[in-house]
Design a protein around this motif. Structure first.
Motif, short mmCIF file in Angstrom:
data_model
loop_
_atom_site.label_atom_id
_atom_site.label_comp_id
_atom_site.label_asym_id
_atom_site.label_seq_id
_atom_site.Cartn_x
_atom_site.Cartn_y
_atom_site.Cartn_z
N SER A 1 -13.37 -11.10 3.95
CA SER A 1 -13.38 -11.23 2.50
C SER A 1 -12.07 -10.69 1.92
O SER A 1 -11.29 -10.03 2.61
CB SER A 1 -14.55 -10.43 1.91
OG SER A 1 -14.32 -9.03 2.08
N GLU A 2 -11.83 -10.98 0.65
CA GLU A 2 -10.63 -10.47 -0.01
C GLU A 2 -10.64 -8.95 -0.02
O GLU A 2 -9.60 -8.32 0.17
CB GLU A 2 -10.53 -11.00 -1.44
CG GLU A 2 -10.10 -12.44 -1.52
CD GLU A 2 -9.88 -12.90 -2.96
OE1 GLU A 2 -9.51 -12.07 -3.81
OE2 GLU A 2 -10.08 -14.10 -3.21
N ASP A 3 -11.81 -8.36 -0.23
CA ASP A 3 -11.91 -6.90 -0.23
C ASP A 3 -11.55 -6.32 1.13
O ASP A 3 -10.82 -5.34 1.23
CB ASP A 3 -13.33 -6.47 -0.64
CG ASP A 3 -13.43 -4.97 -0.84
OD1 ASP A 3 -12.56 -4.40 -1.54
OD2 ASP A 3 -14.38 -4.36 -0.30
N GLN A 4 -12.06 -6.94 2.19
CA GLN A 4 -11.72 -6.48 3.54
C GLN A 4 -10.22 -6.61 3.80
O GLN A 4 -9.59 -5.72 4.36
CB GLN A 4 -12.51 -7.27 4.59
CG GLN A 4 -13.98 -6.94 4.61
CD GLN A 4 -14.77 -7.90 5.47
OE1 GLN A 4 -14.54 -9.12 5.43
NE2 GLN A 4 -15.69 -7.37 6.25
N ARG A 5 -9.66 -7.76 3.38
CA ARG A 5 -8.22 -7.96 3.54
C ARG A 5 -7.43 -6.88 2.81
O ARG A 5 -6.50 -6.30 3.36
CB ARG A 5 -7.81 -9.33 3.01
CG ARG A 5 -6.31 -9.57 3.14
CD ARG A 5 -5.79 -10.70 2.29
NE ARG A 5 -6.04 -10.41 0.89
CZ ARG A 5 -5.98 -11.32 -0.08
NH1 ARG A 5 -5.71 -12.56 0.21
NH2 ARG A 5 -6.20 -11.00 -1.33
N ASN A 6 -7.81 -6.59 1.58
CA ASN A 6 -7.09 -5.61 0.79
C ASN A 6 -7.20 -4.21 1.39
O ASN A 6 -6.23 -3.45 1.38
CB ASN A 6 -7.57 -5.62 -0.65
CG ASN A 6 -7.23 -6.93 -1.35
OD1 ASN A 6 -6.35 -7.66 -0.92
ND2 ASN A 6 -7.94 -7.22 -2.42
N GLN A 7 -8.38 -3.87 1.92
CA GLN A 7 -8.55 -2.56 2.56
C GLN A 7 -7.67 -2.46 3.80
O GLN A 7 -6.99 -1.45 4.01
CB GLN A 7 -10.01 -2.32 2.91
CG GLN A 7 -10.87 -2.05 1.71
CD GLN A 7 -12.34 -1.89 2.09
OE1 GLN A 7 -12.72 -1.95 3.26
NE2 GLN A 7 -13.19 -1.69 1.09
N LEU A 8 -7.69 -3.48 4.62
CA LEU A 8 -6.85 -3.48 5.83
C LEU A 8 -5.37 -3.46 5.47
O LEU A 8 -4.58 -2.75 6.10
CB LEU A 8 -7.18 -4.69 6.70
CG LEU A 8 -8.55 -4.66 7.36
CD1 LEU A 8 -8.88 -6.04 7.94
CD2 LEU A 8 -8.62 -3.59 8.42
N ARG A 9 -5.00 -4.22 4.46
CA ARG A 9 -3.60 -4.25 4.04
C ARG A 9 -3.15 -2.87 3.55
O ARG A 9 -2.05 -2.43 3.86
CB ARG A 9 -3.41 -5.29 2.94
CG ARG A 9 -1.97 -5.42 2.50
CD ARG A 9 -1.77 -6.58 1.58
NE ARG A 9 -1.66 -7.78 2.39
CZ ARG A 9 -2.03 -9.00 2.00
NH1 ARG A 9 -2.52 -9.19 0.81
NH2 ARG A 9 -1.88 -10.03 2.81
N GLY A 10 -4.02 -2.18 2.83
CA GLY A 10 -3.69 -0.84 2.35
C GLY A 10 -3.42 0.12 3.50
O GLY A 10 -2.48 0.91 3.46
N ILE A 11 -4.24 0.04 4.53
CA ILE A 11 -4.07 0.90 5.70
C ILE A 11 -2.76 0.57 6.40
O ILE A 11 -1.98 1.45 6.77
CB ILE A 11 -5.27 0.76 6.65
CG1 ILE A 11 -6.53 1.31 6.00
CG2 ILE A 11 -4.99 1.44 7.99
CD1 ILE A 11 -7.82 0.93 6.69
N MET A 12 -2.49 -0.71 6.59
CA MET A 12 -1.26 -1.12 7.28
C MET A 12 -0.02 -0.71 6.50
O MET A 12 0.97 -0.31 7.09
CB MET A 12 -1.24 -2.63 7.49
CG MET A 12 -2.18 -3.12 8.54
SD MET A 12 -2.03 -4.89 8.87
CE MET A 12 -1.37 -5.60 7.40
N HIS A 13 -0.10 -0.80 5.19
CA HIS A 13 1.09 -0.53 4.40
C HIS A 13 1.46 0.95 4.37
O HIS A 13 2.59 1.29 4.01
CB HIS A 13 0.95 -1.14 3.00
CG HIS A 13 1.24 -2.60 3.00
ND1 HIS A 13 2.28 -3.15 2.33
CD2 HIS A 13 0.64 -3.63 3.67
CE1 HIS A 13 2.31 -4.46 2.54
NE2 HIS A 13 1.32 -4.77 3.35
N ILE A 14 0.55 1.81 4.81
CA ILE A 14 0.93 3.21 5.03
C ILE A 14 2.02 3.25 6.09
O ILE A 14 2.93 4.07 6.05
CB ILE A 14 -0.29 4.06 5.46
CG1 ILE A 14 -1.30 4.17 4.32
CG2 ILE A 14 0.15 5.43 5.94
CD1 ILE A 14 -0.84 4.99 3.15
N GLY A 15 1.97 2.32 7.05
CA GLY A 15 3.00 2.23 8.07
C GLY A 15 4.37 1.92 7.47
O GLY A 15 5.39 2.43 7.94
#
Length: 92
Positions: A69-83
């Protein structure tokens, strides 16, 4: 207590989000160290940026094909962007 003193005290209080972000940065660096690299190396930091850009495309594709879902994508993207911010921090 005056408003000015309260503002100064607030500046010196620990920001829990900043502490959590710092922990995540250390985790990203630990992963690179595990493979004999470091985010202080500009080449490694740029490789991380490229990998995250590719993962962004994969997340967008997964969302577009209804695998996530878009929400799942956004959560995963947030975690990755910490990198990304970790790469920036270790480069400065």
């Amino acid at each position: 207590m005056s408003d000015e003193i309260a503002k100064v005290i607030q500046l010196f209080q620990e920001d829990p989000q900043a502490a959590r972000k710092q922990e995540m940065h250390i985790g990203w660096e630990a992963m690179f160290l595990h493979y004999g690299q470091t985010l202080t190396d500009p080449v490694a930091a740029e490789s991380l940026r490229a990998a995250i850009a590719m993962m962004d495309l994969l997340l967008d594709g997964s969302c577009a094909t209804d695998l996530i879902s878009e929400d799942q994508r956004n959560q995963l993207r947030g975690i990755m962007h910490i990198g990304l911010s970790a790469a920036d921090e270790f480069q400065s």
